[in-house]
Design an enzyme around this catalytic site. Structure first.
Site, PDB file in Angstrom:
ATOM      1  N   HIS A 122     118.289 -14.460   8.505  1.00 42.79           N
ATOM      2  CA  HIS A 122     118.278 -13.543   9.654  1.00 42.79           C
ATOM      3  C   HIS A 122     116.874 -13.405  10.261  1.00 42.79           C
ATOM      4  O   HIS A 122     116.596 -12.454  10.990  1.00 42.79           O
ATOM      5  CB  HIS A 122     118.831 -12.165   9.253  1.00 42.79           C
ATOM      6  CG  HIS A 122     120.308 -12.190   9.014  1.00 42.79           C
ATOM      7  ND1 HIS A 122     120.993 -11.177   8.390  1.00 42.79           N
ATOM      8  CD2 HIS A 122     121.238 -13.120   9.331  1.00 42.79           C
ATOM      9  CE1 HIS A 122     122.282 -11.490   8.317  1.00 42.79           C
ATOM     10  NE2 HIS A 122     122.458 -12.660   8.881  1.00 42.79           N
ATOM     11  N   CYS A 133     110.772 -24.733  22.426  1.00 43.56           N
ATOM     12  CA  CYS A 133     110.209 -25.841  21.630  1.00 43.56           C
ATOM     13  C   CYS A 133     110.035 -25.476  20.163  1.00 43.56           C
ATOM     14  O   CYS A 133     109.546 -26.276  19.380  1.00 43.56           O
ATOM     15  CB  CYS A 133     108.885 -26.308  22.229  1.00 43.56           C
ATOM     16  SG  CYS A 133     107.528 -25.157  21.939  1.00 43.56           S
TER      17      CYS A 133
END
Ligand code: NAD
Ligand code: ZN
Length: 267
Positions: A122, A133
């Site tokens: 998470h 990117c």
């Protein structure tokens, strides 16, 4: 030592342990669990404060309440220290008994006590990343402390928004605005961390499910995957959880209490 403890100790001594952790392991570090009585989420509706759409909405419509939420939650993270259970997992890793930790927590406490193999499915509240990117940066507690300090003092909505955007900054590679490294509800789990989780589980003999209610999906499907592969499931939780149904060993104890009892037998 009673029979159950004896069996658990010999299971753990066989090694190839993986830990699957939830908010409960950090409860004793002072971080409220998701559904706990003192939970942050009683005050801040998770359908707003734990979703990307909700946060964007707050940034535009209600920066003051977003500010209060950011300040309150980061103060909790910044004040928390790893507890006995986090250190016990680090010890098991050092003894080559533990393969890795799969955590649903975003509090950085496993890394802070020195654990090496940690899959953060998470994300991490101290990380900020570029969703184009994948460039990422981990901010130090000091950096976050000074950001929180400034934010707390601010009264103007406009300056709050400006302060948050300035702190996030831009990707040095592609100039896109950086985002929080937390995986919010509705967002996909990070592929790399998931792959690593399956790698751990594919080698595991025992899975310690520590302090998780087992209701947050897709994370909660991982213990079921392990169970199907014949991994022994140990559930450590002072209260009933969804994972009780697949437990080979059910330990109704707080995480630190369990480890204080067990670690001395592991040499
Ligand atoms: P949850 O809040 O749904 O469940 C926590 C579980 O821990 C409960 O079953 C509770 O009985 C148990 N518990 C409480 N104290 C314990 C203790 N001392 N020892 C062992 N168990 C204890 O948590 P979840 O299953 O992790 O799901 C909540 C989601 O919210 C997660 O996905 C997580 O990303 C996020 N969250 C993270 C943090 C954190 O980073 N520390 C804190 C709250 C929520
Ligand atoms: Zn980028």
């Amino acid at each position: 030592m009673d029979e159950k403890t004896k069996n658990l100790v010999s299971l753990l001594k066989r090694g190839r342990i993986v830990a699957f952790c939830g908010a409960g392991i950090s409860a004793e570090s002072g971080i409220p669990t998701f559904r706990g009585e003192d939970g942050l989420w009683k005050k801040y509706d998770p359908t707003v404060y734990a979703t990307v759409e909700g946060i964007v909405y707050l940034l535009i419509k209600s920066p003051l309440s977003l500010r209060d939420f950011i300040v309150e939650s980061y103060q909790i993270f910044l004040n928390a220290q790893p507890n006995f259970a986090h250190y016990a997992l680090k010890k098991l890793e050092d003894k080559n008994l533990l393969i890795g930790i799969i955590t649903q927590n975003i509090d950085d406490l496993h890394f802070r006590c020195g654990s090496k193999n940690v899959a953060e499915i998470h994300g991490n509240a101290f990380e900020f990343l570029c969703r184009r990117c994948n460039w990422r940066i981990k901010r130090t507690p000091k950096e976050l402390e000074s950001f929180i300090y400034q934010l707390k003092k601010e009264k103007s909505k406009w300056r709050i928004v400006k302060g948050i955007l300035k702190f996030l900054g831009r990707c040095p590679q592609c100039n896109r605005r950086l985002e929080s490294g937390i995986v919010f509800f509705g967002q996909q789990l990070p592929q790399k961390e998931l792959e690593r989780s399956y790698q751990y589980l594919n080698q595991a003999k025992t899975l310690l499910c520590i302090g998780t209610s087992g209701v947050v999906y897709p994370a909660a499907s991982l213990p079921y995957y392990a169970k199907e592969r014949g991994v022994k499931i140990v559930v450590i939780n002072p209260e009933a959880s969804e994972l009780d149904e697949i437990a080979d060993y059910l330990v109704r104890e707080e995480a630190s209490q369990f480890f204080r009892r067990i670690i001395p037998f592991l040499g």
